[in-house]
Design a protein around this motif. Structure first.
Motif, PDB file in Angstrom:
ATOM      1  N   VAL A 116     -15.395 -39.103  13.162  1.00  0.00           N
ATOM      2  CA  VAL A 116     -16.655 -38.362  13.272  1.00  0.00           C
ATOM      3  C   VAL A 116     -16.378 -36.881  13.043  1.00  0.00           C
ATOM      4  O   VAL A 116     -15.226 -36.443  12.997  1.00  0.00           O
ATOM      5  N   VAL A 117     -17.454 -36.121  12.898  1.00  0.00           N
ATOM      6  CA  VAL A 117     -17.357 -34.685  12.648  1.00  0.00           C
ATOM      7  C   VAL A 117     -17.911 -33.918  13.846  1.00  0.00           C
ATOM      8  O   VAL A 117     -19.039 -34.155  14.271  1.00  0.00           O
ATOM      9  N   MET A 118     -17.104 -33.013  14.399  1.00  0.00           N
ATOM     10  CA  MET A 118     -17.538 -32.167  15.498  1.00  0.00           C
ATOM     11  C   MET A 118     -17.694 -30.737  15.003  1.00  0.00           C
ATOM     12  O   MET A 118     -16.797 -30.202  14.344  1.00  0.00           O
ATOM     13  N   ILE A 119     -18.833 -30.127  15.307  1.00  0.00           N
ATOM     14  CA  ILE A 119     -19.099 -28.736  14.930  1.00  0.00           C
ATOM     15  C   ILE A 119     -19.508 -27.947  16.169  1.00  0.00           C
ATOM     16  O   ILE A 119     -19.750 -28.517  17.235  1.00  0.00           O
ATOM     17  N   ARG A 120     -19.611 -26.628  16.026  1.00  0.00           N
ATOM     18  CA  ARG A 120     -20.150 -25.810  17.106  1.00  0.00           C
ATOM     19  C   ARG A 120     -21.667 -26.014  17.176  1.00  0.00           C
ATOM     20  O   ARG A 120     -22.349 -26.092  16.130  1.00  0.00           O
ATOM     21  N   LYS A 136     -15.549 -26.079   3.076  1.00  0.00           N
ATOM     22  CA  LYS A 136     -15.428 -25.186   4.228  1.00  0.00           C
ATOM     23  C   LYS A 136     -14.060 -25.368   4.884  1.00  0.00           C
ATOM     24  O   LYS A 136     -13.345 -26.340   4.620  1.00  0.00           O
ATOM     25  N   THR A 137     -13.698 -24.452   5.754  1.00  0.00           N
ATOM     26  CA  THR A 137     -12.438 -24.577   6.488  1.00  0.00           C
ATOM     27  C   THR A 137     -12.585 -25.647   7.559  1.00  0.00           C
ATOM     28  O   THR A 137     -13.443 -25.554   8.439  1.00  0.00           O
ATOM     29  N   LEU A 138     -11.746 -26.667   7.478  1.00  0.00           N
ATOM     30  CA  LEU A 138     -11.838 -27.814   8.376  1.00  0.00           C
ATOM     31  C   LEU A 138     -10.521 -28.014   9.126  1.00  0.00           C
ATOM     32  O   LEU A 138      -9.449 -27.687   8.617  1.00  0.00           O
ATOM     33  N   CYS A 139     -10.616 -28.566  10.332  1.00  0.00           N
ATOM     34  CA  CYS A 139      -9.445 -28.815  11.180  1.00  0.00           C
ATOM     35  C   CYS A 139      -9.259 -30.308  11.427  1.00  0.00           C
ATOM     36  O   CYS A 139     -10.226 -31.065  11.483  1.00  0.00           O
ATOM     37  N   LEU A 171     -11.618 -24.746  16.642  1.00  0.00           N
ATOM     38  CA  LEU A 171     -13.058 -24.777  16.360  1.00  0.00           C
ATOM     39  C   LEU A 171     -13.803 -23.855  17.315  1.00  0.00           C
ATOM     40  O   LEU A 171     -14.658 -23.061  16.886  1.00  0.00           O
ATOM     41  N   ALA A 172     -13.475 -23.934  18.595  1.00  0.00           N
ATOM     42  CA  ALA A 172     -14.130 -23.084  19.595  1.00  0.00           C
ATOM     43  C   ALA A 172     -13.895 -21.606  19.315  1.00  0.00           C
ATOM     44  O   ALA A 172     -14.775 -20.770  19.557  1.00  0.00           O
ATOM     45  N   ALA A 178     -15.413 -27.117  11.378  1.00  0.00           N
ATOM     46  CA  ALA A 178     -15.578 -28.462  11.934  1.00  0.00           C
ATOM     47  C   ALA A 178     -14.223 -29.107  12.155  1.00  0.00           C
ATOM     48  O   ALA A 178     -13.219 -28.709  11.542  1.00  0.00           O
ATOM     49  N   VAL A 179     -14.202 -30.106  13.026  1.00  0.00           N
ATOM     50  CA  VAL A 179     -13.020 -30.930  13.256  1.00  0.00           C
ATOM     51  C   VAL A 179     -13.395 -32.367  12.919  1.00  0.00           C
ATOM     52  O   VAL A 179     -14.449 -32.856  13.335  1.00  0.00           O
ATOM     53  N   ILE A 180     -12.536 -33.033  12.169  1.00  0.00           N
ATOM     54  CA  ILE A 180     -12.721 -34.465  11.915  1.00  0.00           C
ATOM     55  C   ILE A 180     -11.646 -35.216  12.684  1.00  0.00           C
ATOM     56  O   ILE A 180     -10.450 -34.983  12.496  1.00  0.00           O
ATOM     57  N   HIS A 181     -12.105 -36.089  13.569  1.00  0.00           N
ATOM     58  CA  HIS A 181     -11.178 -36.766  14.481  1.00  0.00           C
ATOM     59  C   HIS A 181     -11.786 -38.100  14.910  1.00  0.00           C
ATOM     60  O   HIS A 181     -12.932 -38.419  14.580  1.00  0.00           O
TER      61      HIS A 181
END
Length: 248
Positions: A116-120, A136-139, A171-172, A178-181
């Protein structure tokens, strides 16, 4: 590939925490490698291993009359450790992929997973779908299917970390968009922290199956693991452990 850190044995009070069964002395203690920064699958709580995977592998091997010693390793060091014989089993929410199957052997799947994708939360109007994040810059966590996914989406605009919590922190701190995890790990992180500053985009990027890794062609140990997995599913232990950690 070299391990980033030396093998770290997690020393436990055997009978106190039940991580290693001491009712009957096993002929062999199997070394299990895990990246213990992947709650609720594996993490360290009060100085001791905890989580779904940790309890499950103990239960699986117990049905085979065997004991385990749990070792905390970097995720990208697990397969090299299996290949080198430093550990016997990799139990770390590892997705079964064709590429990994060329290097190690996997048990039957024990968990259905997905990314899934987590964003602020502040960016919810900017990033409404995964398509909005391309380039975009992704983690992500190094060595994972999440890392493969972000690389495909953003090429060089990728930041990889040793574990999920480090990616979440980036991300914070607005170091990525965003983080994909893994879905259960992200959901557990948000629920435990009560974090209103992040959210998960609707939907799941894929469907994955997690397996237990052993050295390539170690047919005897692979059979033990598969027999043990079947046994805990039949005796109800799998369901008990699953409900404890996932509440379903």
């Amino acid at each position: 590939m070299k391990l980033k850190t030396p093998l770290t044995l997690v020393t436990l009070a055997l009978t106190a925490v039940g991580i290693i069964s001491s009712a009957n002395a096993a002929e062999k203690v199997y070394q299990v490698g895990s990246n213990m920064a992947f709650a609720p699958f594996e993490f360290v709580e009060n100085g001791k291993p905890a989580g779904f995977d940790m309890e499950l592998i103990v239960a699986i091997m117990k049905t085979q009359g065997a004991e385990v010693q749990l070792n905390n390793l970097p995720f990208d060091g697990l397969i090299p450790a299996l290949q080198a014989g430093t550990i016997d089993i990799a139990m770390s929410g590892m997705t079964i992929t064709e590429e990994r199957q060329k290097r190690i052997s996997f048990s039957e799947p024990y968990y259905d997973n997905g990314l899934v994708v987590m964003i602020r939360s502040a960016d919810k109007d900017t990033y409404k779908s995964v398509d909005d994040l391309k380039g975009k810059t992704l983690c992500a966590q190094i060595g994972t299917t999440g890392a493969i996914t972000v690389s495909k989406m953003s090429g060089k605009n990728v930041k990889l970390f040793n574990n999920g919590p480090e990616a979440f922190m980036e991300l914070a701190n607005k170091g990525c968009e965003a983080v994909i995890h893994d879905k259960p790990v992200v959901n557990y992180y948000i629920a435990k922290r009560g974090d209103k500053g992040v959210l998960v985009l609707p939907g799941q990027l894929n469907s994955e199956k997690s397996g237990i890794g052993v050295a390539k062609n170690n047919k005897e140990l692979l059979k033990m693991v598969n027999d043990g997995l079947k046994a805990v599913k039949e005796n109800g232990e799998y369901d008990r452990i699953y409900k404890k950690w996932f509440g379903q």
